[in-house]
Design a protein around this motif. Structure first.
Motif, PDB file in Angstrom:
ATOM      1  N   UNK A   1       0.830  -1.204   0.000  1.00 23.71           N
ATOM      2  CA  UNK A   1       0.000   0.000   0.000  1.00 23.71           C
ATOM      3  C   UNK A   1       0.864   1.254   0.000  1.00 23.71           C
ATOM      4  N   UNK A   2       1.862   1.304   0.867  1.00 25.51           N
ATOM      5  CA  UNK A   2       2.726   2.480   0.963  1.00 25.51           C
ATOM      6  C   UNK A   2       3.456   2.750  -0.361  1.00 25.51           C
ATOM      7  N   UNK A   3       3.920   1.701  -0.974  1.00 25.87           N
ATOM      8  CA  UNK A   3       4.633   1.873  -2.247  1.00 25.87           C
ATOM      9  C   UNK A   3       3.693   2.391  -3.331  1.00 25.87           C
ATOM     10  N   UNK A   4       2.469   1.868  -3.357  1.00 27.65           N
ATOM     11  CA  UNK A   4       1.514   2.275  -4.387  1.00 27.65           C
ATOM     12  C   UNK A   4       1.091   3.728  -4.215  1.00 27.65           C
ATOM     13  N   UNK A   5       0.820   4.159  -2.974  1.00 26.40           N
ATOM     14  CA  UNK A   5       0.375   5.542  -2.789  1.00 26.40           C
ATOM     15  C   UNK A   5       1.506   6.523  -3.076  1.00 26.40           C
ATOM     16  N   UNK A   6       2.740   6.112  -2.816  1.00 23.21           N
ATOM     17  CA  UNK A   6       3.874   6.981  -3.187  1.00 23.21           C
ATOM     18  C   UNK A   6       3.945   7.141  -4.697  1.00 23.21           C
ATOM     19  N   UNK A   7       3.802   6.041  -5.408  1.00 25.14           N
ATOM     20  CA  UNK A   7       3.881   6.090  -6.869  1.00 25.14           C
ATOM     21  C   UNK A   7       2.760   6.930  -7.474  1.00 25.14           C
ATOM     22  N   UNK A   8       1.608   6.954  -6.805  1.00 23.93           N
ATOM     23  CA  UNK A   8       0.459   7.697  -7.315  1.00 23.93           C
ATOM     24  C   UNK A   8       0.362   9.104  -6.719  1.00 23.93           C
ATOM     25  N   UNK A   9       1.350   9.485  -5.905  1.00 21.35           N
ATOM     26  CA  UNK A   9       1.356  10.798  -5.242  1.00 21.35           C
ATOM     27  C   UNK A   9       0.107  10.994  -4.389  1.00 21.35           C
ATOM     28  N   UNK A  10      -0.333   9.918  -3.733  1.00 21.71           N
ATOM     29  CA  UNK A  10      -1.494  10.000  -2.851  1.00 21.71           C
ATOM     30  C   UNK A  10      -1.092   9.948  -1.383  1.00 21.71           C
ATOM     31  N   UNK A  11       0.193  10.103  -1.121  1.00 24.57           N
ATOM     32  CA  UNK A  11       0.688  10.014   0.255  1.00 24.57           C
ATOM     33  C   UNK A  11       0.939  11.378   0.875  1.00 24.57           C
ATOM     34  N   UNK A  12       0.558  12.421   0.158  1.00 26.86           N
ATOM     35  CA  UNK A  12       0.761  13.762   0.708  1.00 26.86           C
ATOM     36  C   UNK A  12      -0.304  14.083   1.746  1.00 26.86           C
ATOM     37  N   UNK A  13       0.085  14.821   2.769  1.00 21.97           N
ATOM     38  CA  UNK A  13      -0.853  15.185   3.828  1.00 21.97           C
ATOM     39  C   UNK A  13      -1.952  16.088   3.265  1.00 21.97           C
ATOM     40  N   UNK A  14      -3.179  15.799   3.607  1.00 23.75           N
ATOM     41  CA  UNK A  14      -4.294  16.632   3.156  1.00 23.75           C
ATOM     42  C   UNK A  14      -4.453  17.828   4.093  1.00 23.75           C
ATOM     43  N   UNK A  15      -4.958  18.909   3.558  1.00 20.74           N
ATOM     44  CA  UNK A  15      -5.144  20.124   4.361  1.00 20.74           C
ATOM     45  C   UNK A  15      -6.163  19.851   5.461  1.00 20.74           C
ATOM     46  N   UNK A  16      -5.875  20.270   6.680  1.00 16.19           N
ATOM     47  CA  UNK A  16      -6.836  20.060   7.773  1.00 16.19           C
ATOM     48  C   UNK A  16      -8.103  20.870   7.540  1.00 16.19           C
ATOM     49  N   UNK A  17      -9.219  20.342   7.994  1.00 17.01           N
ATOM     50  CA  UNK A  17     -10.468  21.083   7.906  1.00 17.01           C
ATOM     51  C   UNK A  17     -10.420  22.288   8.844  1.00 17.01           C
ATOM     52  N   UNK A  18     -11.014  23.372   8.421  1.00 14.93           N
ATOM     53  CA  UNK A  18     -10.943  24.611   9.195  1.00 14.93           C
ATOM     54  C   UNK A  18     -11.974  24.624  10.319  1.00 14.93           C
ATOM     55  N   UNK A  19     -11.549  25.066  11.470  1.00 10.87           N
ATOM     56  CA  UNK A  19     -12.443  25.208  12.624  1.00 10.87           C
ATOM     57  C   UNK A  19     -12.640  26.672  13.001  1.00 10.87           C
ATOM     58  N   UNK A  20     -11.809  27.554  12.426  1.00 10.20           N
ATOM     59  CA  UNK A  20     -11.841  28.959  12.821  1.00 10.20           C
ATOM     60  C   UNK A  20     -13.033  29.727  12.250  1.00 10.20           C
ATOM     61  N   UNK A  21     -13.758  29.135  11.310  1.00 11.60           N
ATOM     62  CA  UNK A  21     -14.894  29.823  10.701  1.00 11.60           C
ATOM     63  C   UNK A  21     -16.206  29.570  11.454  1.00 11.60           C
ATOM     64  N   UNK A  22     -16.158  28.702  12.438  1.00  6.49           N
ATOM     65  CA  UNK A  22     -17.378  28.318  13.156  1.00  6.49           C
ATOM     66  C   UNK A  22     -18.055  29.539  13.752  1.00  6.49           C
ATOM     67  N   UNK A  23     -19.359  29.686  13.448  1.00  4.91           N
ATOM     68  CA  UNK A  23     -20.129  30.814  13.975  1.00  4.91           C
ATOM     69  C   UNK A  23     -21.605  30.464  13.935  1.00  4.91           C
ATOM     70  N   UNK A  24     -22.234  30.270  15.086  1.00 10.17           N
ATOM     71  CA  UNK A  24     -23.675  29.984  15.094  1.00 10.17           C
ATOM     72  C   UNK A  24     -24.453  31.116  14.436  1.00 10.17           C
ATOM     73  N   UNK A  25     -25.326  30.808  13.492  1.00 12.24           N
ATOM     74  CA  UNK A  25     -26.100  31.867  12.826  1.00 12.24           C
ATOM     75  C   UNK A  25     -27.118  32.485  13.778  1.00 12.24           C
ATOM     76  N   UNK A  26     -27.418  33.746  13.544  1.00 11.41           N
ATOM     77  CA  UNK A  26     -28.399  34.428  14.378  1.00 11.41           C
ATOM     78  C   UNK A  26     -29.798  33.890  14.118  1.00 11.41           C
ATOM     79  N   UNK A  27     -30.577  33.790  15.180  1.00  8.65           N
ATOM     80  CA  UNK A  27     -31.980  33.425  15.076  1.00  8.65           C
ATOM     81  C   UNK A  27     -32.842  34.670  15.218  1.00  8.65           C
ATOM     82  N   UNK A  28     -34.077  34.560  14.822  1.00  4.96           N
ATOM     83  CA  UNK A  28     -34.992  35.699  14.964  1.00  4.96           C
ATOM     84  C   UNK A  28     -35.066  36.126  16.427  1.00  4.96           C
TER      85      UNK A  28
END
Length: 374
Positions: free
Chosen positions: A340-367
């Motif tokens: 598996x490790x060899x195959x993902x290296x060959x396919x360039x699929x072993x790079x770290x993916x960008x972390x999901x953002x948590x800094x945008x979290x904001x509860x929307x205003x209610x009426x």
């Protein structure tokens, strides 16, 4: 006539299971039995008494009941997982994957981890409203919510209930990060929401592909989309700008492990940017259900497959040890990992993916809410 035995009694030891279901009745299902859960003191056993009247073998139908949850965010503390909270719109899964490690959760409900898990389902229609209430709590701190880690949120009943889509709408409105795992092509319905979230670094999707063999998939995952249909889903999601991971989960040693490289090639060609691998796990009742399935479909390979699995878990069918339970150990597990490790290296699929953002979290205003001055 039916009698009862204690679940631990010798009568329930393989290879004969007293709860075997007529194949004509379970066509299109994964489990071969309605195995009694581990918390039940007694289990029914059918015994011929000469008074049985032959009846038409009616197929087992899917039943859906409703649950009103008080909370939906499940917090976990597993060092094996890259997330600390999950959400499940449904209990049970109609896909019927025989290897599913979540099957034992049905035992908590007094239901069978076998056929009940895939035919007696529970929908949670209040989940979106409960989720919103939990996200609005003053002390809540955002972190990626994983959906689909226990049962598939895009199983067939989602088409009628729409709970997953409603949950995504809540997460989008709160700008909350989410990681979705699925086999279901129905995820394409929600491309509009997922693509909008992905543009802000708030969403990614994992598509699970166990095999490229359509026949094997139909036997092992009877109501999940065909492998080629899942590849088409990867194409649709990536075309919309949604990051996709191809998940080889699970790898079955002696049955599907020769396909590791081919699945990665196909996933990469479809647009997946990352990949992961998890070895077959057989916790609790899953072991007997899996071995019953092997005995019916692959009796010539059953001993070899179970031998490999036991070698990976210290001689046991399964070991829940942290850091080992998902990959196993030993020579065979190491060979698969190296491939598996060899195959993902060959396919360039072993790079770290960008972390999901948590800094945008904001509860929307209610009426009626007071707006902030800052």
């Amino acid at each position: 006539m039916a009698t009862t035995v204690t679940p631990g009694d010798p009568e329930r030891v393989r290879p004969v299971d007293p709860q075997q279901i007529d194949p004509a009745r379970r066509k299109g299902r994964g489990a071969t039995t309605r195995l009694t859960g581990r918390f039940e003191r007694l289990c029914p056993v059918a015994e011929p008494d000469g008074w049985d009247i032959p009846e038409e073998a009616l197929p087992v139908r899917t039943e859906v009941s409703l649950e009103r949850p008080r909370s939906v965010i499940n917090y976990i503390r597993s060092p094996d997982l890259p997330f600390d909270r999950t959400l499940n719109p449904y209990r049970g899964c109609e896909h019927g994957c025989i290897y599913c490690f979540a099957r034992p959760t049905h035992a908590w409900l007094g239901l069978s981890p076998g056929l009940d898990f895939e035919t007696r389902l529970i929908a949670r229609p209040d989940a979106p409203a409960v989720l919103e209430a939990e996200l609005r709590r003053p002390g809540y701190r955002a972190a990626p919510i994983a959906i689909g880690t226990n049962t598939d949120p895009y199983q067939p009943i989602e088409r009628d209930h729409g709970i997953m889509r409603a949950c995504l709408e809540v997460l989008r409105d709160f700008r909350h990060p989410v990681a979705v795992t699925t086999k279901g092509a129905l995820v394409e319905r929600d491309v509009d929401i997922l693509a909008e979230m992905a543009r802000h670094g708030l969403a990614r999707v994992g598509i699970s592909i166990t095999t490229l063999d359509a026949g094997l998939s139909r036997r092992m995952e009877p109501r999940a989309p065909r492998p080629e249909r899942r590849l088409a889903t990867i194409r649709a999601l990536t075309a919309a700008g949604i990051p996709v991971r191809v998940m080889i989960s699970p790898v079955v040693p002696g049955l599907t492990d020769p396909e590791v490289e081919r699945i990665l090639d196909a996933g990469r060609e479809a647009g997946a940017e990352a990949a992961s691998l998890i070895m077959l796990r057989l916790p609790l009742e899953v072991s007997q259900l899996w071995q019953d399935w092997l005995a019916e479909h692959y009796p010539d390979r059953a001993a070899r497959i179970m031998g490999h699995l036991r070698a990976m878990h210290g001689g046991q069918d399964y070991s829940p040890q942290w850091h080992r339970r998902m990959r196993g150990e030993g020579a065979y597990a190491e060979i698969i990992k190296q491939r598996f490790d060899r195959a993902v290296r060959a396919l360039a699929m072993n790079r770290a993916t960008a972390p999901l953002r948590c800094d945008l979290f904001a509860p929307p205003l209610r009426a009626g809410d007071q707006m902030s001055l800052f």
